[in-house]
Write an enzyme that holds these catalytic residues in place. Sequence first.
Site, mmCIF file in Angstrom:
data_model
loop_
_atom_site.group_PDB
_atom_site.id
_atom_site.type_symbol
_atom_site.label_atom_id
_atom_site.label_comp_id
_atom_site.label_asym_id
_atom_site.label_seq_id
_atom_site.Cartn_x
_atom_site.Cartn_y
_atom_site.Cartn_z
ATOM 1 N N GLU A 1 -3.064 -4.776 -2.818
ATOM 2 C CA GLU A 1 -3.562 -5.727 -3.812
ATOM 3 C C GLU A 1 -3.655 -5.070 -5.189
ATOM 4 O O GLU A 1 -3.260 -5.657 -6.201
ATOM 5 C CB GLU A 1 -4.951 -6.255 -3.419
ATOM 6 C CG GLU A 1 -4.978 -7.006 -2.108
ATOM 7 C CD GLU A 1 -5.225 -6.113 -0.899
ATOM 8 O OE1 GLU A 1 -4.779 -4.941 -0.910
ATOM 9 O OE2 GLU A 1 -5.859 -6.580 0.061
ATOM 10 N N GLU B 1 0.302 5.259 0.626
ATOM 11 C CA GLU B 1 -0.648 6.284 1.060
ATOM 12 C C GLU B 1 -0.245 7.654 0.540
ATOM 13 O O GLU B 1 0.817 7.839 -0.057
ATOM 14 C CB GLU B 1 -0.733 6.263 2.593
ATOM 15 C CG GLU B 1 -1.239 4.917 3.094
ATOM 16 C CD GLU B 1 -1.519 4.889 4.588
ATOM 17 O OE1 GLU B 1 -1.040 5.779 5.317
ATOM 18 O OE2 GLU B 1 -2.228 3.956 5.012
ATOM 19 N N ASN C 1 0.836 -1.199 0.000
ATOM 20 C CA ASN C 1 0.000 0.000 0.000
ATOM 21 C C ASN C 1 0.871 1.250 0.000
ATOM 22 O O ASN C 1 1.949 1.280 0.620
ATOM 23 C CB ASN C 1 -1.004 0.000 1.155
ATOM 24 C CG ASN C 1 -0.398 -0.167 2.523
ATOM 25 O OD1 ASN C 1 0.625 -0.815 2.676
ATOM 26 N ND2 ASN C 1 -1.037 0.410 3.528
ATOM 27 N N CYS D 1 -4.183 0.544 -2.404
ATOM 28 C CA CYS D 1 -4.020 -0.673 -1.602
ATOM 29 C C CYS D 1 -2.950 -1.586 -2.210
ATOM 30 O O CYS D 1 -2.668 -1.525 -3.415
ATOM 31 C CB CYS D 1 -5.322 -1.465 -1.553
ATOM 32 S SG CYS D 1 -6.653 -0.709 -0.624
ATOM 33 N N CYS E 1 -10.693 -3.760 -3.911
ATOM 34 C CA CYS E 1 -9.660 -4.678 -4.397
ATOM 35 C C CYS E 1 -10.263 -6.000 -4.864
ATOM 36 O O CYS E 1 -9.769 -6.608 -5.816
ATOM 37 C CB CYS E 1 -8.612 -4.901 -3.315
ATOM 38 S SG CYS E 1 -7.552 -3.455 -3.092
ATOM 39 N N CYS F 1 -10.059 -5.448 0.663
ATOM 40 C CA CYS F 1 -11.213 -4.543 0.734
ATOM 41 C C CYS F 1 -12.110 -4.774 -0.492
ATOM 42 O O CYS F 1 -11.731 -5.448 -1.454
ATOM 43 C CB CYS F 1 -10.763 -3.085 0.817
ATOM 44 S SG CYS F 1 -10.230 -2.381 -0.751
HETATM 45 N N1 THU Z 1 -5.260 -1.467 2.642
HETATM 46 C C1 THU Z 1 -4.719 -2.307 1.720
HETATM 47 O O1 THU Z 1 -3.583 -2.109 1.271
HETATM 48 N N2 THU Z 1 -5.464 -3.367 1.307
HETATM 49 C C2 THU Z 1 -6.737 -3.642 1.725
HETATM 50 O O2 THU Z 1 -7.372 -4.538 1.208
HETATM 51 C C3 THU Z 1 -7.315 -2.862 2.819
HETATM 52 C C4 THU Z 1 -6.590 -1.628 3.197
HETATM 53 C C5 THU Z 1 -4.469 -0.304 3.085
HETATM 54 C C6 THU Z 1 -5.008 1.027 2.653
HETATM 55 C C7 THU Z 1 -4.455 1.938 3.715
HETATM 56 O O3 THU Z 1 -3.164 2.359 3.336
HETATM 57 C C8 THU Z 1 -4.339 1.061 4.949
HETATM 58 O O4 THU Z 1 -4.434 -0.270 4.487
HETATM 59 C C9 THU Z 1 -5.420 1.310 5.987
HETATM 60 O O5 THU Z 1 -6.684 1.216 5.440
#
Ligand code: THU
Length: 132
Positions: free
Chosen positions: A58, A47, A45, A56, A93, A90
């Site tokens: 994935e 940000e 991920n 994310c 994804c 999520c």
């Molecule tokens: N996140 C992911 O990388 N994958 C997911 O399926 C759920 C959330 C990340 C996004 C964000 O940077 C952090 O987790 C908190 O939500």
Amino acid sequence: MEALDIEQLLELARQAARHAYAPYSKFAVGAAVRTASGRTVTGCNVENASYGLTVCAERAAVFAAVAAGGAERLAAVAICSPQARPCPPCGACRQVLAEFGGDDMAVVLEQADGRPRVLTLGALLPEAFRHA
Ligand code: THU
């Protein structure tokens, strides 16, 4: 998938989580996708100060796989977060995984004891929207 392949894919996801850029949530995620031809590509991920632009792990892995070798079918994805075991993908994804993976695509999650749990994309996203 063979048990060894599953462990290896999960380990790659674990390693990818170390590269996560998550200064806001402090929630690191790593993902590793295996294509139908056997390529493996990882993502983490990333940000952003404008929170909504976060990508994310994935989706980062899926997009990197397409960029590196074209739009191949995906056989499996492993997902790992040191902050949450298991760390299921999520909703957004799941939809992106469904673009390249079928209902039988393996989704490998890390359990609390570190061992893999294998689900299918069809179980996580039933009756997925896809173009014919
Ligand atoms: N996140 C992911 O990388 N994958 C997911 O399926 C759920 C959330 C990340 C996004 C964000 O940077 C952090 O987790 C908190 O939500």
